[in-house]
Write a protein that holds these residues in place. Structure first.
Motif, PDB file in Angstrom:
ATOM      1  N   THR A  16       0.841  -1.297  -0.042  1.00  0.00           N
ATOM      2  CA  THR A  16      -0.005   0.138   0.083  1.00  0.00           C
ATOM      3  C   THR A  16       0.976   1.232   0.038  1.00  0.00           C
ATOM      4  O   THR A  16       1.853   1.428   0.763  1.00  0.00           O
ATOM      5  N   HIS A  49      -7.303   3.656  -5.400  1.00  0.00           N
ATOM      6  CA  HIS A  49      -8.185   2.823  -4.190  1.00  0.00           C
ATOM      7  C   HIS A  49      -7.137   1.668  -3.916  1.00  0.00           C
ATOM      8  O   HIS A  49      -6.910   1.343  -2.877  1.00  0.00           O
ATOM      9  N   ARG A  52      -4.097   3.092  -2.031  1.00  0.00           N
ATOM     10  CA  ARG A  52      -4.445   3.532  -0.889  1.00  0.00           C
ATOM     11  C   ARG A  52      -4.802   2.159   0.058  1.00  0.00           C
ATOM     12  O   ARG A  52      -4.262   2.333   1.164  1.00  0.00           O
ATOM     13  N   HIS A  53      -5.555   1.325  -0.406  1.00  0.00           N
ATOM     14  CA  HIS A  53      -5.985   0.470   0.367  1.00  0.00           C
ATOM     15  C   HIS A  53      -5.660  -1.212   0.269  1.00  0.00           C
ATOM     16  O   HIS A  53      -6.026  -2.049   0.849  1.00  0.00           O
ATOM     17  N   GLU A 274     -19.607   3.299  -0.507  1.00  0.00           N
ATOM     18  CA  GLU A 274     -18.703   2.915   0.444  1.00  0.00           C
ATOM     19  C   GLU A 274     -19.440   1.569   1.025  1.00  0.00           C
ATOM     20  O   GLU A 274     -19.110   0.559   1.501  1.00  0.00           O
TER      21      GLU A 274
END
Length: 350
Positions: A16, A49, A52-53, A274
């Motif tokens: 990440t 995304h 980041r995750h 989300e």
């Protein structure tokens, strides 16, 4: 097939928020493939995304992954069976390659193929590399006057085209787009090209609303400062819009959709919330006979996207805020964190 070198650079997500610039063997095109020297690759929200995750839903990055699926470049080699694409052609790569054998593919809905191989979706590598070997059937030639910068953005433009088709937007329609990111901006472009007479766009970032107005949207709504339902009513004589295309994934925007569309109108969901479960009033949907659709990726859109670009009917370059070279990929991803940024682009020099 021409003879080319043996190595290439690529940006690899190793953890990440961690990229490594690696040297890898240059891929060899199969008999039905083309080898493309990358020129431009857009940074998509899904790329960010993963950065980041490390995951999006059930898709988890479990080993080093090359991101990037909005891509275009120049063909430098072709497989033995390739006839419709030639060395020297500039092409846009459609990032999803379906199995072409399942029921969905046979029905022409190949975007729903459960066995699709999609760039930059684990475990399949993407296009932040100097070279990519890809099936020629999914490499769309770019005509003179359409740059590889524009060609790379055929991907988000295709998302917009498919959503507009799902909404059945036609001449004279009124359309509301919720979300002023790259998809929302290009949904608005596609809706205009489909004949929409009036287009509104809502967001919570003033700079994006200003950009949308500068790009030709008829009216905008700052959802933090005004009631969306009231504003839509003002612009539609209380009737609501013919179609709402939700491109933000924001809970309030999703909840608002059925309240701003006219009786018999259409709601299309593109953005991913989300929390995947958001209640909608099914009595209202039935009583007002609303058509509610999901829109997943795209199918049979790249030729249309290229035609729109060639005709000057849409503007995709106008959403690009910055460009950085491949060796600055991490800085580029960090730059996308600015709320005012709509689209970043990686420029690859093979």
């Amino acid at each position: 097939m021409i003879v080319v070198g043996t190595g290439m650079r690529c940006a690899v997500l190793t953890d990440t928020e961690t990229f490594a610039l690696e040297d890898r063997p240059r891929p060899e095109p199969g008999p039905d493939d083309v080898l493309v020297e990358m020129r431009h690759v857009g940074i998509c929200g899904s790329d960010v995304h993963y950065y980041r995750h490390g995951r999006i839903g059930d898709f988890v990055v479990e080993s080093p992954l090359v991101l990037g699926h909005e891509s275009a470049g120049e063909v430098v080699a072709v497989g033995a069976n390739v006839e419709d694409v030639a060395v020297g052609d500039e092409v846009a790569l459609e990032p999803g390659v379906p199995c072409l054998e399942c029921d969905y593919c046979r029905r022409g809905r190949y975007n729903l193929c459960p066995d699709v191989r999609f760039m930059a979706t684990p475990p399949h590598d993407g296009a932040f590399a100097e070279y990519v070997a890809w099936p020629a059937a999914f490499a769309t030639p770019l005509p003179d006057g359409v740059s590889t910068r524009e060609g790379a953005l055929c991907e988000p433009l295709s998302v917009g085209i498919h959503a507009v088709r799902r909404a059945n937007v036609g001449v004279g329609d009124t359309v509301l787009v919720t979300g002023g990111g790259p998809i929302g901006m290009l949904v608005a472009e596609a809706a205009r090209a489909a004949g929409a007479a009036e287009i509104g766009l809502s967001d919570v970032v003033p700079a994006k609303l200003d950009r949308a107005e500068a790009r030709g949207v008829d009216w905008t709504v700052d959802a933090t400062a005004a009631d969306l339902t009231d504003r839509v009513a003002e612009h539609t004589d209380g009737e609501g819009v013919d179609a709402v295309i939700e491109a933000s994934g924001a809970d309030p925007a999703i909840r608002s959709t059925t309240g701003v569309v006219r009786r018999g109108g259409t709601v299309v969901f593109v953005g991913l919330a989300e929390d995947g479960e958001i209640p909608l009033d099914t009595h209202d949907i039935v009583n007002r006979e609303l058509d509610v659709h999901g829109s997943f990726r795209f199918r049979n859109t790249y030729p249309a996207a290229v035609d729109l670009l060639a005709d000057g009917a849409v503007d995709v370059e106008g959403i690009i805020d910055f460009e950085r070279p491949l060796d600055e990929v991490r800085a580029a991803f960090e730059q996308t964190a600015d709320d005012d940024v709509i689209k970043g682009m990686i420029v690859v020099d093979g």
